[in-house]
Design a protein around this motif. Structure first.
Motif, PDB file in Angstrom:
ATOM      1  N   ALA A 183      -8.517   3.196  14.572  1.00  0.00           N
ATOM      2  CA  ALA A 183      -8.678   4.644  14.435  1.00  0.00           C
ATOM      3  C   ALA A 183      -7.444   5.323  13.848  1.00  0.00           C
ATOM      4  O   ALA A 183      -7.567   6.212  13.005  1.00  0.00           O
ATOM      5  CB  ALA A 183      -9.003   5.262  15.796  1.00  0.00           C
ATOM      6  N   GLN A 184      -6.250   4.902  14.276  1.00  0.00           N
ATOM      7  CA  GLN A 184      -5.031   5.604  13.898  1.00  0.00           C
ATOM      8  C   GLN A 184      -4.342   5.027  12.668  1.00  0.00           C
ATOM      9  O   GLN A 184      -3.583   5.723  11.998  1.00  0.00           O
ATOM     10  CB  GLN A 184      -4.055   5.618  15.076  1.00  0.00           C
ATOM     11  CG  GLN A 184      -4.603   6.378  16.257  1.00  0.00           C
ATOM     12  CD  GLN A 184      -3.781   6.177  17.524  1.00  0.00           C
ATOM     13  OE1 GLN A 184      -2.701   5.616  17.497  1.00  0.00           O
ATOM     14  NE2 GLN A 184      -4.321   6.644  18.645  1.00  0.00           N
ATOM     15  N   ASP A 185      -4.587   3.735  12.389  1.00  0.00           N
ATOM     16  CA  ASP A 185      -3.928   3.085  11.256  1.00  0.00           C
ATOM     17  C   ASP A 185      -4.901   2.114  10.594  1.00  0.00           C
ATOM     18  O   ASP A 185      -4.752   0.899  10.707  1.00  0.00           O
ATOM     19  CB  ASP A 185      -2.665   2.355  11.739  1.00  0.00           C
ATOM     20  CG  ASP A 185      -1.872   1.716  10.614  1.00  0.00           C
ATOM     21  OD1 ASP A 185      -2.202   1.925   9.422  1.00  0.00           O
ATOM     22  OD2 ASP A 185      -0.915   0.976  10.933  1.00  0.00           O
ATOM     23  N   PRO A 186      -5.920   2.633   9.896  1.00  0.00           N
ATOM     24  CA  PRO A 186      -6.909   1.737   9.306  1.00  0.00           C
ATOM     25  C   PRO A 186      -6.303   0.735   8.316  1.00  0.00           C
ATOM     26  O   PRO A 186      -6.776  -0.391   8.223  1.00  0.00           O
ATOM     27  CB  PRO A 186      -7.912   2.664   8.618  1.00  0.00           C
ATOM     28  CG  PRO A 186      -7.455   4.046   8.843  1.00  0.00           C
ATOM     29  CD  PRO A 186      -6.241   4.035   9.687  1.00  0.00           C
ATOM     30  N   LEU A 187      -5.242   1.119   7.609  1.00  0.00           N
ATOM     31  CA  LEU A 187      -4.600   0.171   6.703  1.00  0.00           C
ATOM     32  C   LEU A 187      -3.960  -0.964   7.494  1.00  0.00           C
ATOM     33  O   LEU A 187      -4.102  -2.139   7.135  1.00  0.00           O
ATOM     34  CB  LEU A 187      -3.565   0.876   5.825  1.00  0.00           C
ATOM     35  CG  LEU A 187      -2.808  -0.029   4.858  1.00  0.00           C
ATOM     36  CD1 LEU A 187      -3.771  -0.769   3.922  1.00  0.00           C
ATOM     37  CD2 LEU A 187      -1.799   0.788   4.048  1.00  0.00           C
ATOM     38  N   GLY A 188      -3.298  -0.633   8.584  1.00  0.00           N
ATOM     39  CA  GLY A 188      -2.721  -1.670   9.447  1.00  0.00           C
ATOM     40  C   GLY A 188      -3.786  -2.572  10.035  1.00  0.00           C
ATOM     41  O   GLY A 188      -3.612  -3.791  10.146  1.00  0.00           O
ATOM     42  N   PHE A 189      -4.931  -1.980  10.395  1.00  0.00           N
ATOM     43  CA  PHE A 189      -6.045  -2.763  10.910  1.00  0.00           C
ATOM     44  C   PHE A 189      -6.561  -3.704   9.821  1.00  0.00           C
ATOM     45  O   PHE A 189      -6.824  -4.889  10.076  1.00  0.00           O
ATOM     46  CB  PHE A 189      -7.156  -1.828  11.406  1.00  0.00           C
ATOM     47  CG  PHE A 189      -8.311  -2.540  12.041  1.00  0.00           C
ATOM     48  CD1 PHE A 189      -8.167  -3.176  13.267  1.00  0.00           C
ATOM     49  CD2 PHE A 189      -9.544  -2.574  11.414  1.00  0.00           C
ATOM     50  CE1 PHE A 189      -9.234  -3.841  13.863  1.00  0.00           C
ATOM     51  CE2 PHE A 189     -10.623  -3.233  11.996  1.00  0.00           C
ATOM     52  CZ  PHE A 189     -10.466  -3.872  13.224  1.00  0.00           C
ATOM     53  N   ALA A 190      -6.678  -3.207   8.588  1.00  0.00           N
ATOM     54  CA  ALA A 190      -7.136  -4.048   7.478  1.00  0.00           C
ATOM     55  C   ALA A 190      -6.159  -5.199   7.232  1.00  0.00           C
ATOM     56  O   ALA A 190      -6.580  -6.342   6.994  1.00  0.00           O
ATOM     57  CB  ALA A 190      -7.292  -3.204   6.210  1.00  0.00           C
ATOM     58  N   GLU A 191      -4.872  -4.914   7.288  1.00  0.00           N
ATOM     59  CA  GLU A 191      -3.871  -5.970   7.096  1.00  0.00           C
ATOM     60  C   GLU A 191      -3.967  -7.013   8.203  1.00  0.00           C
ATOM     61  O   GLU A 191      -3.862  -8.215   7.945  1.00  0.00           O
ATOM     62  CB  GLU A 191      -2.472  -5.358   7.013  1.00  0.00           C
ATOM     63  CG  GLU A 191      -2.274  -4.575   5.721  1.00  0.00           C
ATOM     64  CD  GLU A 191      -1.032  -3.699   5.706  1.00  0.00           C
ATOM     65  OE1 GLU A 191      -0.496  -3.362   6.790  1.00  0.00           O
ATOM     66  OE2 GLU A 191      -0.603  -3.335   4.590  1.00  0.00           O
ATOM     67  N   LEU A 223      -9.518   4.085   1.300  1.00  0.00           N
ATOM     68  CA  LEU A 223      -8.139   3.632   1.145  1.00  0.00           C
ATOM     69  C   LEU A 223      -8.006   2.672  -0.034  1.00  0.00           C
ATOM     70  O   LEU A 223      -8.936   1.910  -0.333  1.00  0.00           O
ATOM     71  CB  LEU A 223      -7.674   2.933   2.426  1.00  0.00           C
ATOM     72  CG  LEU A 223      -7.666   3.798   3.685  1.00  0.00           C
ATOM     73  CD1 LEU A 223      -7.428   2.945   4.919  1.00  0.00           C
ATOM     74  CD2 LEU A 223      -6.597   4.884   3.560  1.00  0.00           C
ATOM     75  N   ALA A 224      -6.848   2.688  -0.657  1.00  0.00           N
ATOM     76  CA  ALA A 224      -6.564   1.762  -1.756  1.00  0.00           C
ATOM     77  C   ALA A 224      -6.398   0.347  -1.194  1.00  0.00           C
ATOM     78  O   ALA A 224      -5.960   0.159  -0.051  1.00  0.00           O
ATOM     79  CB  ALA A 224      -5.290   2.188  -2.480  1.00  0.00           C
ATOM     80  N   VAL A 225      -6.734  -0.619  -2.009  1.00  0.00           N
ATOM     81  CA  VAL A 225      -6.591  -2.014  -1.621  1.00  0.00           C
ATOM     82  C   VAL A 225      -5.177  -2.463  -1.972  1.00  0.00           C
ATOM     83  O   VAL A 225      -4.804  -2.469  -3.153  1.00  0.00           O
ATOM     84  CB  VAL A 225      -7.631  -2.913  -2.339  1.00  0.00           C
ATOM     85  CG1 VAL A 225      -7.437  -4.371  -1.970  1.00  0.00           C
ATOM     86  CG2 VAL A 225      -9.044  -2.446  -2.020  1.00  0.00           C
ATOM     87  N   PRO A 226      -4.368  -2.827  -0.963  1.00  0.00           N
ATOM     88  CA  PRO A 226      -3.014  -3.299  -1.252  1.00  0.00           C
ATOM     89  C   PRO A 226      -3.041  -4.577  -2.097  1.00  0.00           C
ATOM     90  O   PRO A 226      -3.964  -5.395  -1.988  1.00  0.00           O
ATOM     91  CB  PRO A 226      -2.418  -3.595   0.130  1.00  0.00           C
ATOM     92  CG  PRO A 226      -3.264  -2.826   1.089  1.00  0.00           C
ATOM     93  CD  PRO A 226      -4.634  -2.782   0.475  1.00  0.00           C
ATOM     94  N   ALA A 227      -2.031  -4.747  -2.921  1.00  0.00           N
ATOM     95  CA  ALA A 227      -1.951  -5.914  -3.805  1.00  0.00           C
ATOM     96  C   ALA A 227      -2.029  -7.221  -3.007  1.00  0.00           C
ATOM     97  O   ALA A 227      -2.656  -8.185  -3.462  1.00  0.00           O
ATOM     98  CB  ALA A 227      -0.665  -5.862  -4.627  1.00  0.00           C
ATOM     99  N   ALA A 228      -1.422  -7.259  -1.830  1.00  0.00           N
ATOM    100  CA  ALA A 228      -1.428  -8.498  -1.035  1.00  0.00           C
ATOM    101  C   ALA A 228      -2.839  -8.870  -0.586  1.00  0.00           C
ATOM    102  O   ALA A 228      -3.199 -10.057  -0.576  1.00  0.00           O
ATOM    103  CB  ALA A 228      -0.498  -8.355   0.175  1.00  0.00           C
TER     104      ALA A 228
END
Length: 181
Positions: free
Chosen positions: A52-60, A98-103
Motif C-alpha cells: 500500500a505505501q511503497d508499491p515500487l518496493g513491493f514490486a522489487e 508506475l514506470a518499470v525500473p531497468a533492473a
C-alpha cells in the motif's frame, strides 16, 4: 534430462481466477509447483503495508522472490509450474501507473520461462476478495489485462485456461505441459 521438454510452465492471469486452486490440484497430482510470491510477501509482517505505501518496493521484492524461485528450480530434471512469474511484476507496475525500473525489465528479459504460459482469465462466477486479494472486480479485470500485456511484451504466447471445474482445468493443463503424453 530431455532439454527439449518444457521445464517451466506458468499460471498467470486475473486475481481470483482459480490459479492457486489449479496449482494445488497439480501438486496433489505429483507435479512440482512454485507458490505465488506476492501472496507469500503479503502474508509476512508489513507485507500489506509495503504494497500500500511503497508499491515500487513491493514490486522489487516480488521480482527478487521470483528470481529466487527460478534459481531454486534451475537444473531440475522435471517440469515446474509457477504461480505467476516475473512479467506479472511488470503488469503490477503498469496497473499501478508506475514506470518499470531497468533492473526489473532486465530480469524479465534474462530469467526466461521455458514452457507454456497458461492464463486464467477473469471469471466473475468464482471471484472473491480475501485478506491478500484486495482488488475489487474491476481492478481484477484491469490487473488481468495488464499482466497479459506484460507477458506478451516479453515475447510469450499465452494459452487461455477454459472456465471449467478444476479437474477439467488440470486435464487441460497437463495436455499443454506434457504435449507428447
Amino acid at each position: 534430462m530431455d532439454l527439449s521438454a518444457p521445464r517451466h510452465a506458468v499460471l498467470t492471469g486475473a486475481p481470483g481466477a482459480g490459479k492457486t486452486t489449479l496449482l494445488d490440484a497439480a501438486a496433489a497430482a505429483g507435479i512440482r509447483t512454485s507458490p505465488e510470491v506476492a501472496r507469500e510477501l503479503l502474508k509476512t509482517p508489513g507485507g500489506m503495508s509495503l504494497r500500500a505505501q511503497d508499491p515500487l518496493g513491493f514490486a522489487e521484492a516480488m521480482a527478487e522472490a521470483h528470481i529466487k524461485e527460478h534459481e531454486r528450480h534451475a537444473g531440475q530434471p522435471c517440469l515446474v509450474v509457477f504461480d505467476r512469474g516475473l512479467p506479472d511484476v511488470v503488469g503490477f507496475l503498469d496497473v499501478s501507473g508506475l514506470a518499470v525500473p531497468a533492473a526489473i525489465d532486465h530480469a524479465c528479459r534474462s530469467w526466461r520461462y521455458c514452457g507454456p504460459v497458461l492464463r486464467a482469465p477473469a471469471w466473475a462466477e468464482i471471484y472473491a476478495q480475501d485478506s491478500e486479494r484486495i482488488q475489487d472486480w474491476d481492478q481484477a479485470v484491469a490487473s488481468d489485462q495488464a499482466v497479459t500485456a506484460a507477458w506478451r511484451r516479453y515475447g510469450y504466447e499465452l494459452i487461455d485456461l477454459p472456465l471449467v471445474r478444476v479437474e477439467d482445468r488440470l486435464s487441460f493443463m497437463k495436455a499443454k505441459v506434457y504435449p507428447a503424453a
